[in-house]
Write a protein that holds these residues in place. Structure first.
Motif, short mmCIF file in Angstrom:
data_model
loop_
_atom_site.label_atom_id
_atom_site.label_comp_id
_atom_site.label_asym_id
_atom_site.label_seq_id
_atom_site.Cartn_x
_atom_site.Cartn_y
_atom_site.Cartn_z
N PRO A 105 -1.32 0.99 -50.74
CA PRO A 105 -1.25 2.45 -50.80
C PRO A 105 -1.09 3.10 -49.41
N VAL A 106 -0.35 4.19 -49.36
CA VAL A 106 -0.16 4.94 -48.11
C VAL A 106 -1.15 6.11 -48.11
N PRO A 107 -2.03 6.19 -47.09
CA PRO A 107 -3.00 7.30 -47.07
C PRO A 107 -2.32 8.67 -47.08
N GLN A 108 -3.02 9.64 -47.66
CA GLN A 108 -2.46 10.99 -47.82
C GLN A 108 -2.00 11.60 -46.49
N ARG A 138 1.29 10.17 -45.48
CA ARG A 138 2.39 10.73 -46.29
C ARG A 138 2.73 12.14 -45.80
N ASN A 139 1.71 12.90 -45.49
CA ASN A 139 1.96 14.26 -44.98
C ASN A 139 2.74 14.22 -43.68
N ALA A 140 2.33 13.33 -42.77
CA ALA A 140 3.00 13.23 -41.46
C ALA A 140 4.48 12.90 -41.63
N MET A 141 4.81 12.15 -42.69
CA MET A 141 6.20 11.72 -42.90
C MET A 141 7.01 12.73 -43.72
N SER A 142 6.40 13.85 -44.07
CA SER A 142 7.09 14.79 -44.95
C SER A 142 7.77 15.94 -44.20
N ALA A 202 14.27 4.08 -37.50
CA ALA A 202 13.64 4.50 -38.77
C ALA A 202 12.60 5.56 -38.42
N THR A 203 13.11 6.76 -38.05
CA THR A 203 12.24 7.80 -37.47
C THR A 203 11.03 8.11 -38.35
N THR A 204 11.28 8.29 -39.65
CA THR A 204 10.19 8.69 -40.56
C THR A 204 9.08 7.64 -40.58
N LEU A 205 9.48 6.36 -40.64
CA LEU A 205 8.48 5.29 -40.69
C LEU A 205 7.75 5.14 -39.36
N ILE A 206 8.44 5.40 -38.27
CA ILE A 206 7.78 5.29 -36.96
C ILE A 206 6.78 6.45 -36.79
N ILE A 207 7.14 7.63 -37.29
CA ILE A 207 6.18 8.75 -37.29
C ILE A 207 4.96 8.36 -38.13
N GLY A 208 5.20 7.73 -39.27
CA GLY A 208 4.10 7.26 -40.12
C GLY A 208 3.27 6.19 -39.44
N LEU A 209 3.95 5.30 -38.70
CA LEU A 209 3.24 4.22 -38.00
C LEU A 209 2.29 4.78 -36.95
N LEU A 210 2.78 5.77 -36.18
CA LEU A 210 1.90 6.38 -35.18
C LEU A 210 0.69 7.01 -35.87
#
Ligand code: PLP
Length: 370
Positions: free
Chosen positions: A10-13, A16-20, A232-240
């Protein structure tokens, strides 16, 4: 439905917000700042001389490691589907391949690896899983890497840590490439792979091999906080965001110890209700149970208790079920999972329900064992 498969997790909320947010252009100072911060976190997580992020699933990083670090013959450890994959990657890229094969519950014997190296001077790289997800098995990777380097320091050690990086501390002293993937222990959607590399690996990579997965090209860009191809900008933002979240929640060492305690609590609680843990050396990334009723148990968990756990593949299809232990997991969710397994056994008429699994889980989790 509780997602308890050992990938995807699961991806924490907040992640998910950071990637939106709106799509950010990757050739901008804003993105480069995010990239730089992410790299700093990754250097700490891997404890290695270089890190590279790749836009691919984990298998892409497995292929990049093999093609850039093996120039002759790859020795792959096959105690499951993912170990087998390394051999297929070598052959598909015109490399030679030697395999050490064991049943999926059996870790590699370091002596067998040393024997194989002594018998074949062409072997210039070894690939092994830290955690072989096919059967939830831990290989003695650090011990193996140390023994191989003592015999021949030029042999590259490629360690697939896709279900291990972020799960437990890995001693990378003798490891040349360590692989992580976004959708397992890192709690992100699929599509990003990360490689940690040693100084010896960087030397062997030289000008690199291949095109998209040429690590020399990629490293050159990433040292300047950009990527060779579109990031993969969105995923890297999520990774941070997830790496900062882990820090906020008490740090990586706490995540390691919480995971170890939880894995022990789940394994013990399921053994206490008569179930058998499949691997001889269980990895802390997942709890794997082999059982004649594995399929029936999985179906009851899903249909009646809203718990989704994974089954087995190939010859283990219908014979095992695997419960995820990776990531930030709430105790109340895990308590429900072990309780549901006990309820499933009661429904199958295998034992009278008495709450043993939940009791053992809580005693170990909260330090109440006598
Ligand atoms: C999931 C997994 C892989 C493959 O990763 P993909 O993201 O599916 O390409 C490789 N190795 C291990 C140990 C895994 O668990």
């Amino acid at each position: 439905m509780l997602l308890f498969t050992p990938g995807p997790t699961p991806v924490p909320q907040n992640v998910r917000n950071a990637m939106s947010d709106e799509t950010m252009h990757h050739r901008t100072p804003e993105f480069e700042a995010i990239f730089e911060k992410t790299r700093t976190h990754l250097f700490k997580l891997f404890g290695m001389d270089e890190v590279v992020m790749l836009s691919s699933s984990g298998t892409g990083a497995m292929e990049a490691a093999v093609t850039n670090l093996c120039h002759n013959t790859l020795l792959n450890v096959n105690s499951g589907k993912f170990g087998e994959r390394f051999g297929k990657i070598a052959l598909a890229n015109g490399l030679k391949n030697v395999e050490i094969k064991n049943e999926w519950d059996t870790p590699v014997d370091v002596a067998d690896v040393l024997k194989a190296i002594e018998a074949n001077a062409d072997i210039d790289a070894i690939a092994v899983q830290v955690s072989e997800s096919a059967g939830g098995l831990a290989h003695p990777v650090e011990e193996l890497a140390k023994a191989v380097k003592a015999l021949n320091p030029n042999i590259m050690i490629i360690a697939d840590g896709i279900t291990a990086v972020g799960v437990r501390k890995i001693d990378t002293t003798h490891i040349d490439a360590l692989i992580a993937g976004s959708q397992k222990a890192l709690m992100l959607p699929p599509g990003l792979a990360i490689l940690g590399l040693s100084a010896a690996a960087l030397e062997k990579i030289g000008e690199g091999r291949g095109y998209y997965f040429n690590l020399a090209t990629e490293i050159k860009s990433q040292r300047k906080n950009t990527t060779a191809w579109t990031a993969a900008t969105t995923l890297i933002i999520g990774l941070l965001e997830i790496l900062e979240t882990i820090e906020r929640e008490g740090g990586i060492e706490k995540l390691y110890s919480d995971t170890a305690v939880r894995a022990k609590a789940v394994n013990s609680s399921l053994q206490a209700i008569g179930l058998h843990i499949y691997p001889k050396t269980p990895a802390p990334s997942m709890t794997t149970v082999d059982d004649a009723d594995a399929s029936a148990i999985r179906n009851i968990l899903k249909d009646e208790f809203d718990v989704n756990v994974a089954g087995g593949q190939d010859h283990l299809k219908g014979k095992i079920f695997r419960i995820n232990q990776m990531g930030l997991i709430s105790n109340y969710e895990m308590a429900w999972v072990v309780n549901s397994v006990e309820l499933a056994l009661a429904k199958l008429g295998r034992r009278t329900y008495d709450g043993t699994a939940n009791k053992i889980f809580n005693e170990i989790t909260f330090g109440l064992e006598k």
